[in-house]
Design a protein around this motif. Sequence first.
Motif, PDB file in Angstrom:
ATOM      1  N   PHE A 128       0.892  -1.160   0.000  1.00 23.22           N
ATOM      2  CA  PHE A 128       0.000   0.000   0.000  1.00 23.22           C
ATOM      3  C   PHE A 128       0.930   1.209   0.000  1.00 23.22           C
ATOM      4  O   PHE A 128       1.589   1.475   1.012  1.00 23.22           O
ATOM      5  CB  PHE A 128      -0.895   0.027   1.245  1.00 23.22           C
ATOM      6  CG  PHE A 128      -1.965  -1.039   1.255  1.00 23.22           C
ATOM      7  CD1 PHE A 128      -3.055  -0.958   0.393  1.00 23.22           C
ATOM      8  CD2 PHE A 128      -1.901  -2.105   2.135  1.00 23.22           C
ATOM      9  CE1 PHE A 128      -4.050  -1.933   0.403  1.00 23.22           C
ATOM     10  CE2 PHE A 128      -2.896  -3.078   2.154  1.00 23.22           C
ATOM     11  CZ  PHE A 128      -3.965  -2.985   1.282  1.00 23.22           C
TER      12      PHE A 128
ATOM     13  N   PHE B 221       4.353   0.976   1.715  1.00 17.66           N
ATOM     14  CA  PHE B 221       4.273   0.059   2.846  1.00 17.66           C
ATOM     15  C   PHE B 221       3.978  -1.364   2.361  1.00 17.66           C
ATOM     16  O   PHE B 221       2.898  -1.626   1.826  1.00 17.66           O
ATOM     17  CB  PHE B 221       3.167   0.586   3.776  1.00 17.66           C
ATOM     18  CG  PHE B 221       3.080  -0.099   5.099  1.00 17.66           C
ATOM     19  CD1 PHE B 221       4.217  -0.493   5.792  1.00 17.66           C
ATOM     20  CD2 PHE B 221       1.834  -0.343   5.680  1.00 17.66           C
ATOM     21  CE1 PHE B 221       4.123  -1.114   7.011  1.00 17.66           C
ATOM     22  CE2 PHE B 221       1.729  -0.971   6.896  1.00 17.66           C
ATOM     23  CZ  PHE B 221       2.881  -1.358   7.562  1.00 17.66           C
TER      24      PHE B 221
ATOM     25  N   VAL C  12       2.892  -4.902   3.030  1.00 14.97           N
ATOM     26  CA  VAL C  12       2.181  -5.591   4.121  1.00 14.97           C
ATOM     27  C   VAL C  12       2.156  -7.109   3.943  1.00 14.97           C
ATOM     28  O   VAL C  12       2.038  -7.842   4.913  1.00 14.97           O
ATOM     29  CB  VAL C  12       0.739  -5.070   4.322  1.00 14.97           C
ATOM     30  CG1 VAL C  12       0.744  -3.626   4.766  1.00 14.97           C
ATOM     31  CG2 VAL C  12      -0.112  -5.247   3.100  1.00 14.97           C
TER      32      VAL C  12
ATOM     33  N   PRO D  90      -1.112 -11.889  14.635  1.00 14.49           N
ATOM     34  CA  PRO D  90      -1.540 -10.692  15.372  1.00 14.49           C
ATOM     35  C   PRO D  90      -2.171  -9.661  14.447  1.00 14.49           C
ATOM     36  O   PRO D  90      -2.004  -9.730  13.224  1.00 14.49           O
ATOM     37  CB  PRO D  90      -0.241 -10.170  15.989  1.00 14.49           C
ATOM     38  CG  PRO D  90       0.862 -10.824  15.249  1.00 14.49           C
ATOM     39  CD  PRO D  90       0.338 -12.072  14.617  1.00 14.49           C
ATOM     40  N   SER D  91      -2.857  -8.719  15.041  1.00 16.28           N
ATOM     41  CA  SER D  91      -3.516  -7.671  14.277  1.00 16.28           C
ATOM     42  C   SER D  91      -2.507  -6.970  13.366  1.00 16.28           C
ATOM     43  O   SER D  91      -1.405  -6.642  13.799  1.00 16.28           O
ATOM     44  CB  SER D  91      -4.130  -6.684  15.279  1.00 16.28           C
ATOM     45  OG  SER D  91      -4.897  -5.766  14.590  1.00 16.28           O
ATOM     46  N   GLY D  92      -2.881  -6.778  12.109  1.00 13.54           N
ATOM     47  CA  GLY D  92      -2.028  -6.036  11.178  1.00 13.54           C
ATOM     48  C   GLY D  92      -0.988  -6.885  10.464  1.00 13.54           C
ATOM     49  O   GLY D  92      -0.180  -6.366   9.689  1.00 13.54           O
ATOM     50  N   CYS D  93      -0.984  -8.218  10.677  1.00 15.99           N
ATOM     51  CA  CYS D  93       0.064  -9.055  10.062  1.00 15.99           C
ATOM     52  C   CYS D  93      -0.217  -9.340   8.590  1.00 15.99           C
ATOM     53  O   CYS D  93       0.618  -9.906   7.897  1.00 15.99           O
ATOM     54  CB  CYS D  93       0.231 -10.360  10.834  1.00 15.99           C
ATOM     55  SG  CYS D  93      -1.187 -11.459  10.670  1.00 15.99           S
ATOM     56  N   GLY D  94      -1.423  -8.995   8.109  1.00 16.02           N
ATOM     57  CA  GLY D  94      -1.714  -9.142   6.676  1.00 16.02           C
ATOM     58  C   GLY D  94      -2.669 -10.275   6.330  1.00 16.02           C
ATOM     59  O   GLY D  94      -2.868 -10.579   5.154  1.00 16.02           O
ATOM     60  N   LYS D  95      -3.319 -10.871   7.325  1.00 13.32           N
ATOM     61  CA  LYS D  95      -4.228 -12.008   7.075  1.00 13.32           C
ATOM     62  C   LYS D  95      -5.368 -11.627   6.138  1.00 13.32           C
ATOM     63  O   LYS D  95      -5.613 -12.290   5.139  1.00 13.32           O
ATOM     64  CB  LYS D  95      -4.892 -12.529   8.370  1.00 13.32           C
ATOM     65  CG  LYS D  95      -4.044 -12.593   9.583  1.00 13.32           C
ATOM     66  CD  LYS D  95      -4.815 -13.114  10.774  1.00 13.32           C
ATOM     67  CE  LYS D  95      -5.608 -12.080  11.550  1.00 13.32           C
ATOM     68  NZ  LYS D  95      -4.819 -11.035  12.182  1.00 13.32           N
ATOM     69  N   SER D  96      -6.065 -10.541   6.485  1.00 15.97           N
ATOM     70  CA  SER D  96      -7.238 -10.157   5.678  1.00 15.97           C
ATOM     71  C   SER D  96      -6.812  -9.705   4.290  1.00 15.97           C
ATOM     72  O   SER D  96      -7.482 -10.000   3.299  1.00 15.97           O
ATOM     73  CB  SER D  96      -8.022  -9.025   6.354  1.00 15.97           C
ATOM     74  OG  SER D  96      -8.531  -9.483   7.562  1.00 15.97           O
ATOM     75  N   THR D  97      -5.688  -9.009   4.214  1.00 15.40           N
ATOM     76  CA  THR D  97      -5.208  -8.534   2.912  1.00 15.40           C
ATOM     77  C   THR D  97      -4.928  -9.732   2.005  1.00 15.40           C
ATOM     78  O   THR D  97      -5.295  -9.738   0.823  1.00 15.40           O
ATOM     79  CB  THR D  97      -3.943  -7.674   3.095  1.00 15.40           C
ATOM     80  OG1 THR D  97      -4.263  -6.594   3.974  1.00 15.40           O
ATOM     81  CG2 THR D  97      -3.426  -7.139   1.778  1.00 15.40           C
TER      82      THR D  97
ATOM     83  N   GLU E 134     -12.888 -13.735   9.574  1.00 17.14           N
ATOM     84  CA  GLU E 134     -13.333 -13.593  10.968  1.00 17.14           C
ATOM     85  C   GLU E 134     -14.852 -13.680  11.082  1.00 17.14           C
ATOM     86  O   GLU E 134     -15.487 -12.784  11.643  1.00 17.14           O
ATOM     87  CB  GLU E 134     -12.844 -12.255  11.543  1.00 17.14           C
ATOM     88  CG  GLU E 134     -11.352 -12.083  11.380  1.00 17.14           C
ATOM     89  CD  GLU E 134     -10.670 -11.567  12.631  1.00 17.14           C
ATOM     90  OE1 GLU E 134     -11.242 -11.722  13.721  1.00 17.14           O
ATOM     91  OE2 GLU E 134      -9.568 -11.030  12.498  1.00 17.14           O
TER      92      GLU E 134
END
Length: 373
Positions: A13, A16, A18, A37-44, A159
């Motif tokens: 992005f 950045f 990710v 953890p939050s922000g590690c790129g799972k959803s992306t 999720e």
Amino acid sequence: MGQLSLKNVIKTFGQFEVVKGVSLDVNEGEFIVFVGPSGCGKSTLLRMIAGLEHTTGGDIVIDGKRVNDLPPVKRGIAMVFQSYALYPHMTVFENIAFPLRVEKAPESVIREKVEAAAKILHLDSRLKQKPGMLSGGQRQRVAIGRAIVREPEIFLFDEPLSNLDAALRADMRIELTRLHKQLGATMIYVTHDQVEAMTMADRIVVLNAGYIAQVGAPLELYHKPQNTFVAGFIGNPRMNFLPVTCTGLNEGGVEVVYEGQKLTVPVAARSGLAGERLMLGIRPEHITLGAGEVTLDIAPTVVEQLGQQTIGYAALPGLEANFCVVLPGDQALEADIPVTVGFRADDCHLFDGEGQALERHITLASQSPLPAA
Ligand code: ATP
């Protein structure tokens, strides 16, 4: 059908990055869970597989075909989101039927597929109701029904249970596992909840800051984490890490010393370790009351009595985090009252200065033959 390969997949992005070069092969019919953890790129990563996010680099291949440039509807996938994304003015029937109406499927096909999905999801008696009349779990089942009628090769879940209370989450976990068995479809599931990951996955993919930290079956990750990140992430409360010094190697493994106590950890030895500072890992549930091969006198500052277990937290020399002990049942552990605890070398993990595990000499229960009847 339903085979997926990710080949050095990258997402940036702006400046950045990710997702930093993820490669993974998912077999047909597998239930794969992405955790981290939050922000590690799972959803992306999931959104790139779905085609909802442009892929900056690498290939996404579904059933042998590169799909990077295909729109979501042409990828043979269906996605279920945390926010159920239902149409409030439509009945359950019409919500489930929606993708079929968009495809202009014949009325008879729509009825047949919606009724079949509703049966699988135990929504048969709710078809005429509107989403507002349903519980959170039922609404999420409607969203899953909408995915089922599309008969995708791959289901993607982002999720999906996060909005539900604890009891409903537990029920829905069982429902989803049953659904996976029944449909036999490939499922990729994003969560930050490790109980969901451990209970539902054939294999778990642990992501850390855009990289894969480890891929493996749930118990493989629990018993043989390859690094301190996975060791600390899988297991709740998390693994204790004690700084130790390596004093040598022997045929049983690697000798270390912690606060004057020597033990041989049964792990694959390698040269050059003697004199090195290493990290000894011991899970809280592997600590018992009384002396062990390593014995510690602790004074818990906080004790949590949960009925099925008792959890104590104490300060120890050389540790920034609290040392944690989990004892079965309700135990006479009290805050500020000193107690002796211990653990066995066989239960220990050992990590080098880079945080990489030295492989443990253990056979997982799933890999050993069943005893003769
Ligand atoms: P969570 O569990 O909190 O949902 P996650 O592991 O799913 O976290 P992602 O949502 O994939 O994480 O986000 C990974 C990183 O990418 C985060 O730092 C996030 O801020 C960033 N990010 C995600 N989407 C965008 C976007 N559209 N523009 C800029 N940065 C983004």
